[in-house]
Design a protein around this motif. Structure first.
Motif, PDB file in Angstrom:
ATOM      1  N   GLU A  92       0.909  -1.189   0.081  1.00 37.94           N
ATOM      2  CA  GLU A  92      -0.124  -0.025  -0.078  1.00 37.94           C
ATOM      3  C   GLU A  92       0.846   1.153  -0.027  1.00 37.94           C
ATOM      4  O   GLU A  92       0.644   2.195  -0.746  1.00 37.94           O
ATOM      5  CB  GLU A  92      -0.964  -0.124   1.287  1.00 37.94           C
ATOM      6  CG  GLU A  92      -1.785  -0.935   0.965  1.00 37.94           C
ATOM      7  CD  GLU A  92      -2.982  -1.238   2.379  1.00 37.94           C
ATOM      8  OE1 GLU A  92      -3.992  -1.845   2.200  1.00 37.94           O
ATOM      9  OE2 GLU A  92      -2.255  -0.824   3.532  1.00 37.94           O
ATOM     10  N   GLN A  93       1.918   1.279   0.697  1.00 44.86           N
ATOM     11  CA  GLN A  93       2.769   2.338   0.651  1.00 44.86           C
ATOM     12  C   GLN A  93       3.602   2.695  -0.454  1.00 44.86           C
ATOM     13  O   GLN A  93       3.547   3.659  -1.144  1.00 44.86           O
ATOM     14  CB  GLN A  93       3.967   2.188   1.969  1.00 44.86           C
ATOM     15  CG  GLN A  93       3.422   2.322   3.173  1.00 44.86           C
ATOM     16  CD  GLN A  93       4.424   2.094   4.475  1.00 44.86           C
ATOM     17  OE1 GLN A  93       5.332   1.404   4.115  1.00 44.86           O
ATOM     18  NE2 GLN A  93       4.177   2.467   5.760  1.00 44.86           N
ATOM     19  N   MET A  94       3.921   1.376  -1.172  1.00 47.45           N
ATOM     20  CA  MET A  94       4.606   1.708  -2.551  1.00 47.45           C
ATOM     21  C   MET A  94       3.573   2.040  -3.544  1.00 47.45           C
ATOM     22  O   MET A  94       3.838   2.804  -4.643  1.00 47.45           O
ATOM     23  CB  MET A  94       5.274   0.172  -2.837  1.00 47.45           C
ATOM     24  CG  MET A  94       6.439  -0.068  -2.003  1.00 47.45           C
ATOM     25  SD  MET A  94       7.474  -1.366  -2.548  1.00 47.45           S
ATOM     26  CE  MET A  94       6.737  -2.578  -1.819  1.00 47.45           C
ATOM     27  N   MET A  95       2.420   1.679  -3.408  1.00 42.55           N
ATOM     28  CA  MET A  95       1.319   2.072  -4.416  1.00 42.55           C
ATOM     29  C   MET A  95       1.004   3.494  -4.357  1.00 42.55           C
ATOM     30  O   MET A  95       0.424   4.150  -5.387  1.00 42.55           O
ATOM     31  CB  MET A  95       0.142   1.386  -4.279  1.00 42.55           C
ATOM     32  CG  MET A  95       0.248  -0.018  -4.680  1.00 42.55           C
ATOM     33  SD  MET A  95      -1.114  -1.022  -4.889  1.00 42.55           S
ATOM     34  CE  MET A  95      -1.370  -1.545  -6.371  1.00 42.55           C
ATOM     35  N   ALA A 113      -4.124  -5.679  -0.626  1.00 43.64           N
ATOM     36  CA  ALA A 113      -3.727  -4.401  -0.221  1.00 43.64           C
ATOM     37  C   ALA A 113      -4.856  -3.385  -1.136  1.00 43.64           C
ATOM     38  O   ALA A 113      -5.270  -3.400  -2.340  1.00 43.64           O
ATOM     39  CB  ALA A 113      -2.422  -4.194  -0.923  1.00 43.64           C
ATOM     40  N   ASP A 114      -5.125  -2.243  -0.389  1.00 41.78           N
ATOM     41  CA  ASP A 114      -5.974  -1.006  -1.034  1.00 41.78           C
ATOM     42  C   ASP A 114      -4.982  -0.129  -1.545  1.00 41.78           C
ATOM     43  O   ASP A 114      -4.275   0.625  -0.858  1.00 41.78           O
ATOM     44  CB  ASP A 114      -6.621  -0.464   0.187  1.00 41.78           C
ATOM     45  CG  ASP A 114      -7.358   0.671  -0.465  1.00 41.78           C
ATOM     46  OD1 ASP A 114      -7.377   1.162  -1.313  1.00 41.78           O
ATOM     47  OD2 ASP A 114      -8.052   1.328   0.472  1.00 41.78           O
ATOM     48  N   ARG A 115      -4.967  -0.014  -2.960  1.00 39.66           N
ATOM     49  CA  ARG A 115      -4.042   0.886  -3.488  1.00 39.66           C
ATOM     50  C   ARG A 115      -4.163   2.250  -3.398  1.00 39.66           C
ATOM     51  O   ARG A 115      -3.379   3.104  -3.719  1.00 39.66           O
ATOM     52  CB  ARG A 115      -4.207   0.624  -5.293  1.00 39.66           C
ATOM     53  CG  ARG A 115      -5.391   1.137  -5.963  1.00 39.66           C
ATOM     54  CD  ARG A 115      -5.595   0.735  -7.055  1.00 39.66           C
ATOM     55  NE  ARG A 115      -4.968   1.256  -8.287  1.00 39.66           N
ATOM     56  CZ  ARG A 115      -4.937   2.431  -8.758  1.00 39.66           C
ATOM     57  NH1 ARG A 115      -6.102   3.039  -8.518  1.00 39.66           N
ATOM     58  NH2 ARG A 115      -4.264   2.811  -9.640  1.00 39.66           N
ATOM     59  N   ASP A 116      -5.564   2.558  -2.791  1.00 41.27           N
ATOM     60  CA  ASP A 116      -5.866   4.301  -2.266  1.00 41.27           C
ATOM     61  C   ASP A 116      -5.452   4.351  -0.974  1.00 41.27           C
ATOM     62  O   ASP A 116      -6.020   5.500  -0.305  1.00 41.27           O
ATOM     63  CB  ASP A 116      -7.145   4.391  -2.933  1.00 41.27           C
ATOM     64  CG  ASP A 116      -7.236   4.273  -4.310  1.00 41.27           C
ATOM     65  OD1 ASP A 116      -6.210   4.836  -5.142  1.00 41.27           O
ATOM     66  OD2 ASP A 116      -8.392   3.860  -4.890  1.00 41.27           O
TER      67      ASP A 116
END
Ligand code: SF4
Length: 215
Positions: A92-95, A113-116
């Motif tokens: 999520e942090q990298m996205m 993981a939630d991309r937002d």
């Protein structure tokens, strides 16, 4: 070189001295996710997506499997609930930087993981360092490096060197997990181009880069 046995995900694994946990796992077909790891490069441990639980000498710890050495008698878990949560947050942090990167989208699906989740900062770079290290360690060209520090750290081609070396090389481009490197290179080329090459072609009165077809 001496050999020893450790356990990975309940499987007895024979490893050689000097092997990392990732290498020992790979030798028996156990996949540990990695983003900054490359077989030809020195271990780096930047992305931490390869974090595993390793128990040795009575201590259980979280370690980056791509840099941590396999040890005799070590008991390693690569897939636990705790690790899934850690990897989910890391993805999520990298996205926040590269929301559409194919490798991150695959990992996001795997770990839910939630991309937002985090505010977007689309630098398109997750600082895995693969391009920088490949150019330094394998090509020995130093055409790309880091600039700035801390949260402002980013990678940049060194125009003088890149202008000479990269055009016939491009070997680091496919290594980039966010596919952004090629765009960065094209940008550097554009910036380094002499003014007459960078200027719009004749026939267009505005400042765009078309060849006179924008009306
Ligand atoms: S394309 Fe340029 S930066 Fe990339 S490995 Fe080749 S010389 Fe280095």
């Amino acid at each position: 070189m001496s050999e020893f046995v450790l356990q990975i995900d309940g499987k007895e694994v024979t490893a050689r001295e000097g092997m990392t946990i990732v290498e020992a796992a790979k030798s028996v077909g156990i996949r540990i996710p990695t983003l900054c790891h490359h077989d030809q490069l020195e271990p780096y441990g930047a992305c931490r997506i390869c974090t595993v639980e390793a128990e040795a000498n009575g201590r259980n710890q979280l370690v980056a499997a791509c840099v941590y050495p396999a040890e005799k008698g070590m008991v390693v878990q690569t897939r636990t609930e705790k690790l899934a949560k850690i990897r989910k947050v890391l993805v999520e942090q990298m996205m926040a930087h590269a929301p559409d990167a194919p490798q991150l989208l695959e990992l996001a699906e795997e770990y839910g993981a939630d991309r937002d989740r985090f505010e977007k900062d689309p630098s398109f770079c997750i600082l895995c360092g693969l391009c920088v290290r490949y150019c330094n360690e394998v090509k020995k060209k130093n055409a790309i490096g880091y600039i700035d520090r801390g949260p402002r750290r980013e990678i940049s081609f060194i125009p003088d060197v890149a202008g000479k070396e990269c055009w016939d090389c491009k070997e680091c481009f496919p290594l980039c997990p966010t596919s952004a490197l090629q765009a960065a290179y094209v940008l550097t080329e554009a910036l380094a181009a002499p003014p007459e090459e960078a200027a719009p072609e004749a026939g267009c009165a505005c400042s765009c880069s078309c060849s006179g077809s924008c009306g």
